[in-house]
Enzyme design. Structure first.
Site, PDB file in Angstrom:
ATOM      1  N   ALA A  70       8.776   2.564   0.092  1.00 46.71           N
ATOM      2  CA  ALA A  70       8.899   1.452   1.037  1.00 46.71           C
ATOM      3  C   ALA A  70       7.530   1.042   1.545  1.00 46.71           C
ATOM      4  CB  ALA A  70       9.803   1.854   2.201  1.00 46.71           C
ATOM      5  N   TYR A 125      -2.984  -0.155   9.236  1.00 44.42           N
ATOM      6  CA  TYR A 125      -1.657   0.084   8.659  1.00 44.42           C
ATOM      7  C   TYR A 125      -1.538  -0.607   7.305  1.00 44.42           C
ATOM      8  CZ  TYR A 125       3.422  -0.077   8.043  1.00 44.42           C
ATOM      9  OH  TYR A 125       4.695   0.043   7.529  1.00 44.42           O
ATOM     10  N   LEU A 173      10.937   6.399   2.702  1.00 43.37           N
ATOM     11  CA  LEU A 173      10.950   5.411   3.784  1.00 43.37           C
ATOM     12  C   LEU A 173      10.114   5.851   4.982  1.00 43.37           C
ATOM     13  CD1 LEU A 173      14.805   4.673   3.786  1.00 43.37           C
ATOM     14  CD2 LEU A 173      13.034   3.578   2.406  1.00 43.37           C
ATOM     15  N   LYS A 194      -0.983   1.461   3.781  1.00 43.99           N
ATOM     16  CA  LYS A 194       0.144   1.216   2.886  1.00 43.99           C
ATOM     17  C   LYS A 194      -0.336   0.697   1.527  1.00 43.99           C
ATOM     18  CE  LYS A 194       4.054   1.597   4.101  1.00 43.99           C
ATOM     19  NZ  LYS A 194       4.962   2.761   4.096  1.00 43.99           N
TER      20      LYS A 194
END
Length: 292
Positions: free
Chosen positions: A85, A117, A44, A121
């Site tokens: 996550a 970002y 996470l 990810k």
């Protein structure tokens, strides 16, 4: 486990079934000593927040990618399952709604830090699926605006805690842009249930949208929080350029298709927005009374 500066703290319950270690996923030596004892790793940790993406893109890119690579390498070494996550941000400006897990990613110019970002990810997800092909049991969960009690930090862009704090302090609720942005807010209990369900072997090698399907405009969210909090705070509008600098772009809407999660994880969000907001507001009120 955070991605920030290392600070070690061991805490155990009386039954010795729980321990907490404050550290960083970028500390590979620390991770190795932990992951070798694990059956499942819920990864996470992240460097996130709109302000971070705009002001410190290197921190966002390196913190997310380096940490995830460490987790996956060590999980592969020790045979641990990984639940990673991710975020609804990866879909970017795609206007075809609702988002399915195989929907296209539509992003802006790489010179605009706003997109770093989502890109970091997405690279993390590429790493996950590459390791899955090598035999690592790994599942990706893409969160859609999780919120709830204890979400105390608004520096990462959490609009719900920011609005609640302002409403309870009788301060203006600052809506960025014209407030027409559409989001689906997911109470933390539902987010956790979807995350835990992803631990099952049937989820290996797949990505899942974890979120609510009830959309709301940000300006309407602000007014709803004011009403539920019994506040007299006004709602004011702040241009994106003033909040984040020139050239900032926001996503018009983010709505998930959760049919895959329903089918494979038996995932069904059960907490309504009104109930979740009220639970959150009540928690903040108790914190205020306690001086927190």
């Amino acid at each position: 486990m955070s991605t920030g500066r290392l600070h070690f703290l061991d805490e155990a319950t009386e039954s010795n079934r729980h321990s907490m270690i404050h550290g960083s996923v970028t500390d590979k030596a620390l991770l190795e000593g932990l992951i070798e004892r694990c059956d499942v790793v819920f990864h996470l940790a992240a460097v996130l927040g709109v302000k971070n993406t705009v002001e410190n893109p290197l921190k966002v890119i390196e913190g997310n990618i380096d940490g995830t690579r460490n987790v996956l390498e060590l999980a592969m070494k020790y045979g641990a399952k990984v639940v990673f996550a991710s975020t609804s941000e990866i879909y970017g400006k795609n206007s075809k709604l609702p988002f399915k897990e195989d929907s296209d990613r539509v992003l802006g110019d790489p010179s605009i830090h706003r997109w770093c970002y989502a890109t970091a990810k997405a690279i993390d997800e590429h790493l996950c699926f590459a390791y899955a092909e090598q035999g690592l049991p790994v599942t990706v969960v893409r969160y859609f605006n999780a919120y709830g009690p204890r979400q105390t930090s608004s520096q990462y862009g959490g609009v719900v805690p920011r609005f609640i704090k302002a409403a309870l302090a009788s301060e203006p609720l600052e809506v960025h842009g014209d407030g027409s942005q559409i989001r689906c807010f997911t109470f933390i209990r539902d987010t956790v249930e979807g995350t835990v369900a992803a631990m099952e072997p049937a989820a290996n090698g797949l990505a899942f949208n974890i979120g609510s399907e009830r959309p709301i405009a940000i300006v309407d969210l602000a007014h709803r929080i004011v009403k539920l909090a019994g506040s007299s705070s006004p709602v004011v509008f702040i241009p994106h350029a003033q909040a984040y600098g020139p050239g900032f772009e926001d996503m018009a809407a983010r709505i998930p298709d959760i049919s895959r999660a329903r089918r494979i994880l038996q995932y069904e969000p059960s907490v309504s927005l009104e109930e979740g907001l009220q639970l959150s507001i009540d928690w903040y009120k108790r914190q205020q009374k306690a001086g927190g």
